[in-house]
Design an enzyme around this catalytic site. Structure first.
Site, PDB file in Angstrom:
ATOM      1  N   GLU A 116       0.830  -1.194   0.000  1.00 21.49           N
ATOM      2  CA  GLU A 116       0.000   0.000   0.000  1.00 21.49           C
ATOM      3  C   GLU A 116       0.871   1.254   0.000  1.00 21.49           C
ATOM      4  O   GLU A 116       1.950   1.275   0.588  1.00 21.49           O
ATOM      5  CB  GLU A 116      -0.935  -0.018   1.211  1.00 21.49           C
ATOM      6  CG  GLU A 116      -1.997  -1.093   1.041  1.00 21.49           C
ATOM      7  CD  GLU A 116      -2.965  -1.203   2.206  1.00 21.49           C
ATOM      8  OE1 GLU A 116      -4.101  -1.591   1.961  1.00 21.49           O
ATOM      9  OE2 GLU A 116      -2.583  -0.912   3.346  1.00 21.49           O
ATOM     10  N   CYS A 129       3.640   8.435   1.196  1.00 25.11           N
ATOM     11  CA  CYS A 129       4.150   7.450   2.158  1.00 25.11           C
ATOM     12  C   CYS A 129       4.336   6.133   1.409  1.00 25.11           C
ATOM     13  O   CYS A 129       3.368   5.545   0.932  1.00 25.11           O
ATOM     14  CB  CYS A 129       3.133   7.309   3.293  1.00 25.11           C
ATOM     15  SG  CYS A 129       3.612   6.086   4.522  1.00 25.11           S
ATOM     16  N   CYS A 136       6.728  -7.394   7.305  1.00 27.60           N
ATOM     17  CA  CYS A 136       7.843  -6.899   8.110  1.00 27.60           C
ATOM     18  C   CYS A 136       8.351  -8.040   8.974  1.00 27.60           C
ATOM     19  O   CYS A 136       7.571  -8.870   9.418  1.00 27.60           O
ATOM     20  CB  CYS A 136       7.367  -5.736   8.989  1.00 27.60           C
ATOM     21  SG  CYS A 136       8.706  -4.881   9.850  1.00 27.60           S
ATOM     22  N   CYS A 140       6.164  -5.133  16.072  1.00 34.43           N
ATOM     23  CA  CYS A 140       5.766  -4.102  17.026  1.00 34.43           C
ATOM     24  C   CYS A 140       4.287  -4.300  17.376  1.00 34.43           C
ATOM     25  O   CYS A 140       3.463  -4.503  16.490  1.00 34.43           O
ATOM     26  CB  CYS A 140       6.011  -2.720  16.437  1.00 34.43           C
ATOM     27  SG  CYS A 140       7.747  -2.506  15.962  1.00 34.43           S
ATOM     28  N   CYS A 143       1.366  -2.276  15.643  1.00 36.89           N
ATOM     29  CA  CYS A 143       1.420  -2.045  14.191  1.00 36.89           C
ATOM     30  C   CYS A 143       0.735  -3.168  13.421  1.00 36.89           C
ATOM     31  O   CYS A 143       1.032  -4.341  13.616  1.00 36.89           O
ATOM     32  CB  CYS A 143       2.881  -1.941  13.754  1.00 36.89           C
ATOM     33  SG  CYS A 143       3.078  -1.789  11.975  1.00 36.89           S
ATOM     34  N   GLY A 197       6.931  -2.119   6.221  1.00 39.94           N
ATOM     35  CA  GLY A 197       8.294  -2.634   6.260  1.00 39.94           C
ATOM     36  C   GLY A 197       9.295  -1.765   6.993  1.00 39.94           C
ATOM     37  O   GLY A 197       9.025  -0.610   7.318  1.00 39.94           O
ATOM     38  N   GLU A 198      10.446  -2.355   7.268  1.00 40.32           N
ATOM     39  CA  GLU A 198      11.543  -1.656   7.945  1.00 40.32           C
ATOM     40  C   GLU A 198      12.581  -1.302   6.875  1.00 40.32           C
ATOM     41  O   GLU A 198      13.314  -2.179   6.404  1.00 40.32           O
ATOM     42  CB  GLU A 198      12.123  -2.582   9.035  1.00 40.32           C
ATOM     43  CG  GLU A 198      13.435  -2.105   9.647  1.00 40.32           C
ATOM     44  CD  GLU A 198      13.439  -0.640  10.071  1.00 40.32           C
ATOM     45  OE1 GLU A 198      12.638  -0.261  10.931  1.00 40.32           O
ATOM     46  OE2 GLU A 198      14.264   0.128   9.537  1.00 40.32           O
ATOM     47  N   SER A 229      11.937   6.409   8.112  1.00 35.72           N
ATOM     48  CA  SER A 229      11.577   6.048   9.488  1.00 35.72           C
ATOM     49  C   SER A 229      12.073   4.654   9.812  1.00 35.72           C
ATOM     50  O   SER A 229      11.828   3.707   9.078  1.00 35.72           O
ATOM     51  CB  SER A 229      10.053   6.107   9.652  1.00 35.72           C
ATOM     52  OG  SER A 229       9.681   5.655  10.937  1.00 35.72           O
ATOM     53  N   SER A 251      11.192   5.422  15.409  1.00 33.86           N
ATOM     54  CA  SER A 251       9.996   4.988  16.143  1.00 33.86           C
ATOM     55  C   SER A 251      10.401   4.725  17.585  1.00 33.86           C
ATOM     56  O   SER A 251      10.815   3.629  17.924  1.00 33.86           O
ATOM     57  CB  SER A 251       9.437   3.719  15.503  1.00 33.86           C
ATOM     58  OG  SER A 251       8.986   4.009  14.210  1.00 33.86           O
ATOM     59  N   PHE A 252      10.286   5.731  18.403  1.00 34.47           N
ATOM     60  CA  PHE A 252      10.822   5.644  19.762  1.00 34.47           C
ATOM     61  C   PHE A 252       9.823   4.983  20.716  1.00 34.47           C
ATOM     62  O   PHE A 252      10.091   3.937  21.280  1.00 34.47           O
ATOM     63  CB  PHE A 252      11.213   7.052  20.245  1.00 34.47           C
ATOM     64  CG  PHE A 252      12.323   7.027  21.252  1.00 34.47           C
ATOM     65  CD1 PHE A 252      13.572   6.564  20.912  1.00 34.47           C
ATOM     66  CD2 PHE A 252      12.121   7.472  22.560  1.00 34.47           C
ATOM     67  CE1 PHE A 252      14.610   6.535  21.838  1.00 34.47           C
ATOM     68  CE2 PHE A 252      13.144   7.450  23.493  1.00 34.47           C
ATOM     69  CZ  PHE A 252      14.386   6.973  23.137  1.00 34.47           C
ATOM     70  N   HIS A 253       8.696   5.623  20.904  1.00 38.46           N
ATOM     71  CA  HIS A 253       7.501   5.028  21.512  1.00 38.46           C
ATOM     72  C   HIS A 253       7.549   4.655  22.993  1.00 38.46           C
ATOM     73  O   HIS A 253       6.517   4.262  23.547  1.00 38.46           O
ATOM     74  CB  HIS A 253       7.029   3.792  20.742  1.00 38.46           C
ATOM     75  CG  HIS A 253       6.798   4.025  19.277  1.00 38.46           C
ATOM     76  ND1 HIS A 253       6.237   5.170  18.782  1.00 38.46           N
ATOM     77  CD2 HIS A 253       7.060   3.246  18.192  1.00 38.46           C
ATOM     78  CE1 HIS A 253       6.157   5.091  17.470  1.00 38.46           C
ATOM     79  NE2 HIS A 253       6.658   3.935  17.083  1.00 38.46           N
ATOM     80  N   CYS A 371      -1.341   5.801   9.768  1.00 42.36           N
ATOM     81  CA  CYS A 371      -0.098   5.127  10.183  1.00 42.36           C
ATOM     82  C   CYS A 371      -0.398   3.798  10.847  1.00 42.36           C
ATOM     83  O   CYS A 371      -1.232   3.719  11.737  1.00 42.36           O
ATOM     84  CB  CYS A 371       0.637   5.947  11.239  1.00 42.36           C
ATOM     85  SG  CYS A 371       1.045   7.570  10.754  1.00 42.36           S
TER      86      CYS A 371
HETATM   87  N1  SAH Z   1       9.215   0.255  10.009  1.00 45.31           N
HETATM   88  C1  SAH Z   1       9.425   1.639  10.109  1.00 45.31           C
HETATM   89  C2  SAH Z   1       8.550   2.466   9.199  1.00 45.31           C
HETATM   90  C3  SAH Z   1       7.079   2.102   9.108  1.00 45.31           C
HETATM   91  S1  SAH Z   1       6.041   2.504  10.428  1.00 45.31           S
HETATM   92  C4  SAH Z   1       9.277   2.085  11.543  1.00 45.31           C
HETATM   93  O1  SAH Z   1       8.801   1.308  12.370  1.00 45.31           O
HETATM   94  O2  SAH Z   1       9.667   3.209  11.847  1.00 45.31           O
HETATM   95  C5  SAH Z   1       5.769   4.256  10.353  1.00 45.31           C
HETATM   96  C6  SAH Z   1       5.333   4.847  11.704  1.00 45.31           C
HETATM   97  O3  SAH Z   1       3.990   4.491  12.048  1.00 45.31           O
HETATM   98  C7  SAH Z   1       6.203   4.347  12.839  1.00 45.31           C
HETATM   99  O4  SAH Z   1       6.565   5.362  13.726  1.00 45.31           O
HETATM  100  C8  SAH Z   1       5.291   3.378  13.517  1.00 45.31           C
HETATM  101  O5  SAH Z   1       5.705   3.165  14.818  1.00 45.31           O
HETATM  102  C9  SAH Z   1       3.966   4.063  13.405  1.00 45.31           C
HETATM  103  N2  SAH Z   1       2.816   3.181  13.653  1.00 45.31           N
HETATM  104  C10 SAH Z   1       2.746   1.854  13.442  1.00 45.31           C
HETATM  105  N3  SAH Z   1       1.528   1.384  13.806  1.00 45.31           N
HETATM  106  C11 SAH Z   1       0.820   2.438  14.236  1.00 45.31           C
HETATM  107  C12 SAH Z   1      -0.531   2.595  14.712  1.00 45.31           C
HETATM  108  N4  SAH Z   1      -1.359   1.576  14.771  1.00 45.31           N
HETATM  109  N5  SAH Z   1      -0.950   3.827  15.058  1.00 45.31           N
HETATM  110  C13 SAH Z   1      -0.106   4.881  14.944  1.00 45.31           C
HETATM  111  N6  SAH Z   1       1.157   4.805  14.485  1.00 45.31           N
HETATM  112  C14 SAH Z   1       1.618   3.599  14.153  1.00 45.31           C
HETATM  113 FE1  SF4 Z   2       7.691  -3.203  11.171  1.00 41.69          FE
HETATM  114 FE2  SF4 Z   2       7.739  -0.536  11.592  1.00 41.69          FE
HETATM  115 FE3  SF4 Z   2       5.466  -1.943  11.934  1.00 41.69          FE
HETATM  116 FE4  SF4 Z   2       7.473  -2.233  13.660  1.00 41.69          FE
HETATM  117  S1  SF4 Z   2       6.270  -0.354  13.277  1.00 41.69           S
HETATM  118  S2  SF4 Z   2       6.262  -3.905  12.743  1.00 41.69           S
HETATM  119  S3  SF4 Z   2       9.256  -2.050  12.300  1.00 41.69           S
HETATM  120  S4  SF4 Z   2       6.565  -1.660  10.011  1.00 41.69           S
END
Ligand code: SAH
Ligand code: SF4
Length: 395
Positions: A116, A129, A136, A140, A143, A197-198, A229, A251-253, A371
């Protein structure tokens, strides 16, 4: 459900797939590689550099897909090119447009896989985007993509091809001879590698694709308009500064290893201290001003005042902006979005400590384009079939 105790592995999906014999696709080749294939197919070495420049401009600057239209090349040479090469980008399977103007594309790549791509129009910019992998390897907990196993890495052509496809859909290729942006601001002015993906687990292809996006005779976007990212693949961060030089988001979180281990399991390999160490050097090494810290707001998990204070302590000394992302729901997600006043309180603490703390407005929620909501439709369909079977007692 995601198994957060699963070991972190980088699937070895980079072994070249055996492609059927046929013409070579020129999209995604670096300038050097393009030169090589032209010479291999009979272009005299002396002319090769010029031919690369000419073809490059037609393909990436003016969006031409047919060799016959490359009018500054001789007819005979155009015919030769057409015999040996193709100019192919991923196929758009469907497009959904949200009430807020966000467009979500489902794109099919070789092998029938789907990813997508999301276009987000704003008043002063338009951000695309893009995805770097199908699925992936990481898991996480918040996600949606993380619930889909890695199927394969995208090629450089499939990555830059997403940008080309979006420009097709937006009707945004300049007339041959013109540069992009001569008729006002671009519709597609920014790229974020924040789709599926990463990106740092597909480093070479992402780098080659972004080089094309940044090339002055190519898609010609400034490296400051491209943001990659990562969830924190520490060894690749310095390489990103050196070899790509784009903006970095991380992606610190979470503000403790205990919580981050659960939310972003790659933290068990490279913890917060190790990650921060790698980030400290990034702005200088890449000549970019600051790093974006992405922080998804999860109710009662990472959203306390204490978390906010710990966050600003941790990132002290790093030029940064903190992007607060209200959690976007997806079916079966194990988290809830923090309440709005909690998000604002958190943002306020971060802001008062001297950091910009924008709250990312969810875009395209009605079409599951926000996201973390991305996942191949094929995979969704498969899952619902499984669910149906389970419900019918067949599973
Ligand atoms: N794999 C990479 C890039 C893709 S994710 C990464 O993890 O950084 C892009 C952003 O969306 C990341 O910051 C991720 O943590 C955030 N994200 C993933 N799932 C989400 C959700 N359900 N709600 C809000 N942000 C989310
Ligand atoms: Fe993969 Fe990024 Fe989603 Fe984590 S947040 S599962 S690294 S796509």
């Amino acid at each position: 459900m995601t198994d957060s105790t699963a070991p972190i592995t980088q699937d070895v999906m980079t072994i070249p797939r055996k492609l059927p014999e046929g013409p070579t696709n020129l999209v995604g080749l670096t300038r050097d590689k393009l030169r090589e294939v032209l010479i291999a197919h009979g272009t005299p070495e002396k002319q090769a550099r010029m031919r690369v420049n000419q073809i490059w401009q037609w393909v990436y600057q003016w969006g031409v897909r047919d060799f016959a239209d490359m009018t500054n090349l001789s007819k005979a040479y155009r015919a030769e090119l057409a015999e040996n090469f193709v100019i192919e980008i991923p196929e758009m399977v469907s497009k959904q447009v949200s009430a807020d103007g966000t467009r979500k594309y489902l794109v099919r790549i070789a092998g029938g896989h789907e990813v997508e791509v999301v276009y987000i129009p704003e008043t002063d910019r338009g951000t695309l985007c893009i995805s770097s992998q199908v699925g992936c390897t990481l898991t996480c907990s918040f996600c949606h993509t993380g619930t889909q196993k890695l199927v394969r890495n995208l090629t450089a052509g499939e990555i830059v091809g997403q940008v080309m496809m979006a420009r097709d859909d937006l009707g945004e290729w300049p007339e041959p001879g013109q540069g992009t942006g001569e008729n006002g601001p671009r519709l597609l002015s920014n790229i974020v590698l924040m789709g599926m993906g990463e990106p740092l687990y597909n480093f070479d292809n992402v780098r080659d694709a972004m080089k094309i996006a940044m090339d002055g005779e190519g898609i010609s976007l400034s490296r400051r308009r491209i943001t990659l990212s990562t969830s924190g693949v520490v060894p690749e961060i310095a390489k990103t500064a050196e070899e790509i030089g784009c903006m970095l988001a991380v992606s610190f979180h979470a503000t403790t290893d205990e919580v981050r281990d659960k939310l972003v399991p790659i933290n068990r390999k490279w913890n917060i201290a190790t990650l921060l160490e790698a980030l400290r050097d990034y702005p200088k090494a890449s000549n970019s001003e600051r790093i974006t810290f992405e922080y998804v707001m999860l109710k009662d998990v990472n959203d306390s005042d204490e978390d906010a204070r710990r966050l600003v302590q941790l990132i002290k000394g790093i030029p940064a902006k903190i992007n607060l992302i209200p959690f976007n729901e997806w079916p079966g997600a194990p988290h809830q979005r923090s309440d709005w006043d909690r998000i604002e309180k958190f943002a306020d603490i971060v802001y008062k400590a001297g950091y910009a703390s924008p709250i990312r407005t969810p875009r395209g929620e009605d079409i599951m384009a926000a996201c973390g909501q991305l996942k191949s439709a094929t995979e969704r369909a498969r899952k619902s079939r499984r669910q149906i079977e389970a419900e019918a007692g067949m599973g």
